[in-house]
Design an enzyme around this catalytic site. Structure first.
Site, PDB file in Angstrom:
ATOM      1  N   CYS A  42       0.454   1.101  -6.883  1.00 10.55           N
ATOM      2  CA  CYS A  42       0.902  -0.067  -6.122  1.00 10.55           C
ATOM      3  C   CYS A  42       2.424  -0.120  -6.022  1.00 10.55           C
ATOM      4  O   CYS A  42       2.982  -0.249  -4.936  1.00 10.55           O
ATOM      5  CB  CYS A  42       0.355  -1.332  -6.767  1.00 10.55           C
ATOM      6  SG  CYS A  42       0.883  -2.818  -5.927  1.00 10.55           S
ATOM      7  N   CYS A  47       1.189  -0.414  -2.346  1.00 10.80           N
ATOM      8  CA  CYS A  47       1.457  -1.740  -1.769  1.00 10.80           C
ATOM      9  C   CYS A  47       2.937  -2.031  -1.537  1.00 10.80           C
ATOM     10  O   CYS A  47       3.318  -2.497  -0.462  1.00 10.80           O
ATOM     11  CB  CYS A  47       0.923  -2.853  -2.670  1.00 10.80           C
ATOM     12  SG  CYS A  47      -0.370  -2.427  -3.825  1.00 10.80           S
ATOM     13  N   LYS A  50       4.897   0.357   0.884  1.00 10.96           N
ATOM     14  CA  LYS A  50       4.236   0.176   2.190  1.00 10.96           C
ATOM     15  C   LYS A  50       4.647  -1.144   2.825  1.00 10.96           C
ATOM     16  O   LYS A  50       5.006  -1.195   3.998  1.00 10.96           O
ATOM     17  CB  LYS A  50       2.719   0.233   2.002  1.00 10.96           C
ATOM     18  CG  LYS A  50       1.952  -0.056   3.266  1.00 10.96           C
ATOM     19  CD  LYS A  50       0.526  -0.460   2.993  1.00 10.96           C
ATOM     20  CE  LYS A  50       0.443  -1.877   2.493  1.00 10.96           C
ATOM     21  NZ  LYS A  50      -0.929  -2.250   2.096  1.00 10.96           N
ATOM     22  N   TYR A 176      -8.044   1.263   5.884  1.00 12.10           N
ATOM     23  CA  TYR A 176      -6.864   0.413   5.997  1.00 12.10           C
ATOM     24  C   TYR A 176      -5.563   1.186   5.833  1.00 12.10           C
ATOM     25  O   TYR A 176      -4.557   0.856   6.468  1.00 12.10           O
ATOM     26  CB  TYR A 176      -6.956  -0.810   5.060  1.00 12.10           C
ATOM     27  CG  TYR A 176      -6.567  -0.578   3.618  1.00 12.10           C
ATOM     28  CD1 TYR A 176      -5.271  -0.819   3.179  1.00 12.10           C
ATOM     29  CD2 TYR A 176      -7.501  -0.138   2.686  1.00 12.10           C
ATOM     30  CE1 TYR A 176      -4.914  -0.618   1.855  1.00 12.10           C
ATOM     31  CE2 TYR A 176      -7.152   0.061   1.364  1.00 12.10           C
ATOM     32  CZ  TYR A 176      -5.855  -0.171   0.950  1.00 12.10           C
ATOM     33  OH  TYR A 176      -5.506   0.037  -0.357  1.00 12.10           O
ATOM     34  N   GLU A 180      -2.875   1.002   8.708  1.00 10.50           N
ATOM     35  CA  GLU A 180      -1.564   0.394   8.434  1.00 10.50           C
ATOM     36  C   GLU A 180      -0.427   1.351   8.778  1.00 10.50           C
ATOM     37  O   GLU A 180       0.565   0.957   9.395  1.00 10.50           O
ATOM     38  CB  GLU A 180      -1.471  -0.007   6.958  1.00 10.50           C
ATOM     39  CG  GLU A 180      -2.337  -1.219   6.642  1.00 10.50           C
ATOM     40  CD  GLU A 180      -2.326  -1.618   5.167  1.00 10.50           C
ATOM     41  OE1 GLU A 180      -2.650  -2.764   4.874  1.00 10.50           O
ATOM     42  OE2 GLU A 180      -2.010  -0.766   4.302  1.00 10.50           O
ATOM     43  N   HIS A 448       0.908 -29.491  11.784  1.00 11.35           N
ATOM     44  CA  HIS A 448       1.178 -29.278  13.196  1.00 11.35           C
ATOM     45  C   HIS A 448       2.681 -29.171  13.467  1.00 11.35           C
ATOM     46  O   HIS A 448       3.448 -29.928  12.876  1.00 11.35           O
ATOM     47  CB  HIS A 448       0.596 -30.454  13.995  1.00 11.35           C
ATOM     48  CG  HIS A 448       0.708 -30.260  15.470  1.00 11.35           C
ATOM     49  ND1 HIS A 448      -0.111 -29.379  16.158  1.00 11.35           N
ATOM     50  CD2 HIS A 448       1.552 -30.806  16.380  1.00 11.35           C
ATOM     51  CE1 HIS A 448       0.241 -29.416  17.443  1.00 11.35           C
ATOM     52  NE2 HIS A 448       1.239 -30.265  17.596  1.00 11.35           N
ATOM     53  N   GLU A 453      -3.444 -24.474  11.353  1.00 11.52           N
ATOM     54  CA  GLU A 453      -4.184 -25.730  11.532  1.00 11.52           C
ATOM     55  C   GLU A 453      -5.516 -25.506  12.250  1.00 11.52           C
ATOM     56  O   GLU A 453      -6.438 -26.307  12.141  1.00 11.52           O
ATOM     57  CB  GLU A 453      -3.337 -26.774  12.271  1.00 11.52           C
ATOM     58  CG  GLU A 453      -3.060 -26.462  13.722  1.00 11.52           C
ATOM     59  CD  GLU A 453      -2.203 -27.543  14.408  1.00 11.52           C
ATOM     60  OE1 GLU A 453      -2.491 -28.728  14.216  1.00 11.52           O
ATOM     61  OE2 GLU A 453      -1.257 -27.180  15.125  1.00 11.52           O
TER      62      GLU A 453
HETATM   63  C1  LIG Z   1      -0.836   3.629   0.423  1.00  9.20           C
HETATM   64  C2  LIG Z   1      -1.530   2.572  -0.396  1.00  9.20           C
HETATM   65  C3  LIG Z   1      -1.377   1.249  -0.072  1.00  9.20           C
HETATM   66  C4  LIG Z   1      -1.995   0.265  -0.831  1.00  9.20           C
HETATM   67  N1  LIG Z   1      -1.819  -1.035  -0.472  1.00  9.20           N
HETATM   68  C5  LIG Z   1      -2.402  -2.015  -1.182  1.00  9.20           C
HETATM   69  C6  LIG Z   1      -2.186  -3.380  -0.842  1.00  9.20           C
HETATM   70  O1  LIG Z   1      -1.486  -3.702   0.107  1.00  9.20           O
HETATM   71  N2  LIG Z   1      -2.775  -4.330  -1.626  1.00  9.20           N
HETATM   72  C7  LIG Z   1      -3.560  -4.006  -2.698  1.00  9.20           C
HETATM   73  O2  LIG Z   1      -4.063  -4.908  -3.372  1.00  9.20           O
HETATM   74  N3  LIG Z   1      -3.793  -2.711  -3.022  1.00  9.20           N
HETATM   75  C8  LIG Z   1      -3.228  -1.712  -2.301  1.00  9.20           C
HETATM   76  N4  LIG Z   1      -3.432  -0.398  -2.660  1.00  9.20           N
HETATM   77  C9  LIG Z   1      -4.342  -0.096  -3.774  1.00  9.20           C
HETATM   78  C10 LIG Z   1      -3.654  -0.284  -5.128  1.00  9.20           C
HETATM   79  O3  LIG Z   1      -2.454   0.442  -5.152  1.00  9.20           O
HETATM   80  C11 LIG Z   1      -4.581   0.180  -6.240  1.00  9.20           C
HETATM   81  O4  LIG Z   1      -5.826  -0.476  -6.107  1.00  9.20           O
HETATM   82  C12 LIG Z   1      -4.016  -0.119  -7.627  1.00  9.20           C
HETATM   83  O5  LIG Z   1      -2.756   0.471  -7.797  1.00  9.20           O
HETATM   84  C13 LIG Z   1      -4.982   0.384  -8.705  1.00  9.20           C
HETATM   85  O6  LIG Z   1      -4.437   0.165  -9.974  1.00  9.20           O
HETATM   86  P1  LIG Z   1      -4.915   1.067 -11.208  1.00  9.20           P
HETATM   87  O7  LIG Z   1      -4.343   0.434 -12.416  1.00  9.20           O
HETATM   88  O8  LIG Z   1      -6.368   1.277 -11.144  1.00  9.20           O
HETATM   89  O9  LIG Z   1      -4.277   2.493 -10.963  1.00  9.20           O
HETATM   90  P2  LIG Z   1      -2.817   2.965 -10.593  1.00  9.20           P
HETATM   91  O10 LIG Z   1      -1.962   1.846 -10.164  1.00  9.20           O
HETATM   92  O11 LIG Z   1      -3.008   4.101  -9.652  1.00  9.20           O
HETATM   93  O12 LIG Z   1      -2.220   3.507 -11.954  1.00  9.20           O
HETATM   94  C14 LIG Z   1      -2.728   4.621 -12.607  1.00  9.20           C
HETATM   95  C15 LIG Z   1      -1.604   5.280 -13.378  1.00  9.20           C
HETATM   96  O13 LIG Z   1      -2.152   6.225 -14.288  1.00  9.20           O
HETATM   97  C16 LIG Z   1      -1.302   7.354 -14.353  1.00  9.20           C
HETATM   98  N5  LIG Z   1      -2.102   8.474 -14.864  1.00  9.20           N
HETATM   99  C17 LIG Z   1      -3.128   9.111 -14.260  1.00  9.20           C
HETATM  100  N6  LIG Z   1      -3.679  10.003 -15.088  1.00  9.20           N
HETATM  101  C18 LIG Z   1      -2.988   9.938 -16.248  1.00  9.20           C
HETATM  102  C19 LIG Z   1      -3.094  10.615 -17.499  1.00  9.20           C
HETATM  103  N7  LIG Z   1      -4.056  11.486 -17.732  1.00  9.20           N
HETATM  104  N8  LIG Z   1      -2.183  10.333 -18.470  1.00  9.20           N
HETATM  105  C20 LIG Z   1      -1.202   9.400 -18.258  1.00  9.20           C
HETATM  106  N9  LIG Z   1      -1.078   8.720 -17.109  1.00  9.20           N
HETATM  107  C21 LIG Z   1      -1.959   8.978 -16.121  1.00  9.20           C
HETATM  108  C22 LIG Z   1      -0.825   7.516 -12.924  1.00  9.20           C
HETATM  109  O14 LIG Z   1       0.376   8.258 -12.852  1.00  9.20           O
HETATM  110  C23 LIG Z   1      -0.635   6.049 -12.500  1.00  9.20           C
HETATM  111  O15 LIG Z   1       0.683   5.613 -12.744  1.00  9.20           O
HETATM  112  C24 LIG Z   1      -2.809   0.607  -1.944  1.00  9.20           C
HETATM  113  C25 LIG Z   1      -2.977   1.960  -2.277  1.00  9.20           C
HETATM  114  C26 LIG Z   1      -2.344   2.928  -1.517  1.00  9.20           C
HETATM  115  C27 LIG Z   1      -2.543   4.369  -1.884  1.00  9.20           C
END
Ligand SMILES: Cc1cc2nc3c(=O)[nH]c(=O)nc-3n(C[C@H](O)[C@H](O)[C@H](O)COP(=O)(O)OP(=O)(O)OC[C@H]3O[C@@H](n4cnc5c(N)ncnc54)[C@H](O)[C@@H]3O)c2cc1C
Length: 459
Positions: A42, A47, A50, A176, A180, A448, A453
């Site tokens: 994110c 997010c 973007k 999406y 987007e 309004h 509204e």
């Molecule tokens: C282009 C794009 C736009 C988006 N826009 C939106 C939006 O507008 N609104 C919204 O709500 N959601 C949006 N999302 C979705 C949102 O980003 C994800 O749903 C959210 O980040 C998921 O969180 P998470 O904690 O599951 O994983 P992540 O945020 O992906 O975090 C996982 C982390 O784990 C780390 N990792 C992975 N494997 C290992 C390992 N083995 N050891 C150590 N670290 C590791 C990664 O480097 C990463 O930092 C978007 C996604 C993308 C790709």
């Protein structure tokens, strides 16, 4: 047995950061491993960057509107390098902020890749540490289809770092993210071609929303090639040739090619098999893709190994930041705060930051009718040109829609396409989540003049 930590979190993204800080606030000894920049998808490549691009992409249309209000606007030009550099700087600032918040919360950050050795042991960098409980919050990653020439394609990970503005970008994907970026790049002045496998973008959204966004995008000059798939990509002298098959199989030439057809949970090489953590199969449903695996969890985000939990995109439930955060908080409150609770995946509001923007909460017309029958649902719909566009005489339309249970009068879904849809639907979502009826909406006095509204005056 004494463990090194009460909780070890793998992944410092939306879910992992939220869970680790809450667990630590209850006095647990917590460590978090992150192999990339702290902040996750994110903050670093989703997010946040973007939305900054979305803001930038709105300016040309605002300049055009301004002339309708009597402003004389000079020739505007985008400094792409400054734009990309500013976004990168902001993302890094936020990453540092998250590091200091972890520190403040007393969570130990280990900046390394982590894998499971057994159900209580994690290998992180060249150390092995033990923990009573482990939370897997490793998120997902964009995948490219297995087609010739895909090494020339970029994904949403790379789009934030392209060094010069493409003149023409081709995008595959009707979800999406593809939609987007089609709107962002068009708003920034690129020629955009979006290739979609079916007739319409945004499968799963309300049909009226899909139609309204797609029409709006075409009005803004985006070329959408329907019922067509990409078969291969070739590097040529003046860019890339994208070969197609389907309704329109004329190859296209573009100087950038974005693949936005699916994401897969980051489970590979995590050592899940060493710790007895089971997977469930989900499907990316696109040509050239194999089905993919997510971590199987119960309503408490607990995996098949009782001391190991998983939240966020790696579980492929609803892949949104606030959901990952909510699941992470529920886990930490349940396991460390003595406040066992299930995170509700019902009536989760979401937005598509397209141009026109859209946002939605609750059931679509199609799903409500499937559940309650054709006569069980009443639909209220309005479509109008917002006042803002009257002086510039721009053909921008807003659409709002309520799905109401014919028997109970309860509002089951609210949908909107138009300016500020995300900001407006967020408020409406509270009412829908609380079980408001259409009569409650009608009894609310509108603000309004506003577009919002209309949500309390649809008859
Ligand atoms: C282009 C794009 C736009 C988006 N826009 C939106 C939006 O507008 N609104 C919204 O709500 N959601 C949006 N999302 C979705 C949102 O980003 C994800 O749903 C959210 O980040 C998921 O969180 P998470 O904690 O599951 O994983 P992540 O945020 O992906 O975090 C996982 C982390 O784990 C780390 N990792 C992975 N494997 C290992 C390992 N083995 N050891 C150590 N670290 C590791 C990664 O480097 C990463 O930092 C978007 C996604 C993308 C790709």
């Amino acid at each position: 047995m004494a463990y090194d930590y009460d909780l070890f979190v793998i992944g410092a993204g939306s879910g992992g950061l939220a869970a680790s800080k809450i667990a630590a606030s209850y006095g647990a000894k917590v460590a978090i491993a992150e192999s990339d920049l702290v902040g996750g998808t994110c903050v670093i490549r989703g997010c946040v960057p973007k939305k900054l691009m979305v803001y930038a992409s709105h300016f040309p249309s605002l300049f055009e509107s301004a002339t309708g209000y009597g402003w004389q606007v000079g020739k505007a030009q985008l400094d792409w390098e400054k734009f990309i550099t500013s976004i990168d700087k902001e993302v890094r600032r936020l990453s540092q902020l998250h590091i200091s918040l972890l520190d403040k919360a007393g969570v130990e950050l280990i900046p390394s890749h982590a894998t499971l050795v057994d159900e209580h042991t994690v290998k992180v960098g060249d150390r092995k540490v033990t923990a009573d409980k482990i939370l897997i919050a490793v998120g997902g990653e964009a995948v490219k289809p297995d087609l010739p020439g895909m090494e020339h394609a970029i994904t949403s990970r790379e789009i934030f770092h392209i060094q010069s503005q493409p003149k023409h970008i081709a995008i595959i994907g009707a979800g999406y993210i593809g939609t987007e970026f089609a709107c962002i790049m068009r708003g920034l002045g690129c020629e955009v071609t979006q290739i979609i496998r079916k007739e319409q973008i945004l499968r799963g959204f309300d049909a009226d929303i899909r139609t309204q966004i797609q029409e709006g995008m075409v009005n803004h000059g985006i070329r959408i090639i329907q019922n067509t798939v990409v078969t291969s990509v070739e590097k040529v002298e003046n860019g890339l040739t994208i070969n197609l098959s389907g309704e329109d199989s004329e190859p296209i030439t573009a100087d950038a090619f974005l693949v936005a057809t699916g994401r897969t949970p980051n489970v590979e090489g995590l050592g899940l098999e060493n710790a007895g953590v089971d997977l469930v199969t989900t499907s990316l449903e696109a040509p050239g893709y194999k089905s993919t695996n997510a971590i199987a969890v119960n309503e408490y985000s607990q995996t098949s190994q009782p001391n190991i939990f998983a939240v966020g995109d790696v579980t492929d439930r609803i892949n949104l930041t606030p959901v990952a955060i909510g699941e992470g908080r529920s886990f930490a409150n349940s396991e460390f705060g003595g406040n066992r609770r299930v995170f509700s995946h019902e009536n989760v509001a979401t937005a598509v930051f397209s141009q026109p923007e859209a946002a939605t909460v609750g059931l679509t017309e199609e799903s409500a009718k499937k559940q309650l029958g054709e006569d069980g649902v009443i639909i209220y719909r309005t479509r109008f040109r917002p006042m803002f566009y009257t002086l510039p005489n721009q053909e921008e339309k807003t659409m709002m829609k309520l799905i109401v249970d014919a028997n109970t009068n309860k509002v089951l879904g609210a949908h909107m396409v138009g300016d500020y849809a995300a900001e407006i639907i967020q408020g409406v979502a509270i009412a829908v989540k609380m079980g408001a009826t259409k009569k409650d909406f009608d009894a609310t006095v509108g603000i309004h003049p506003s577009s919002a509204e209309e949500f309390v005056s649809m008859r």
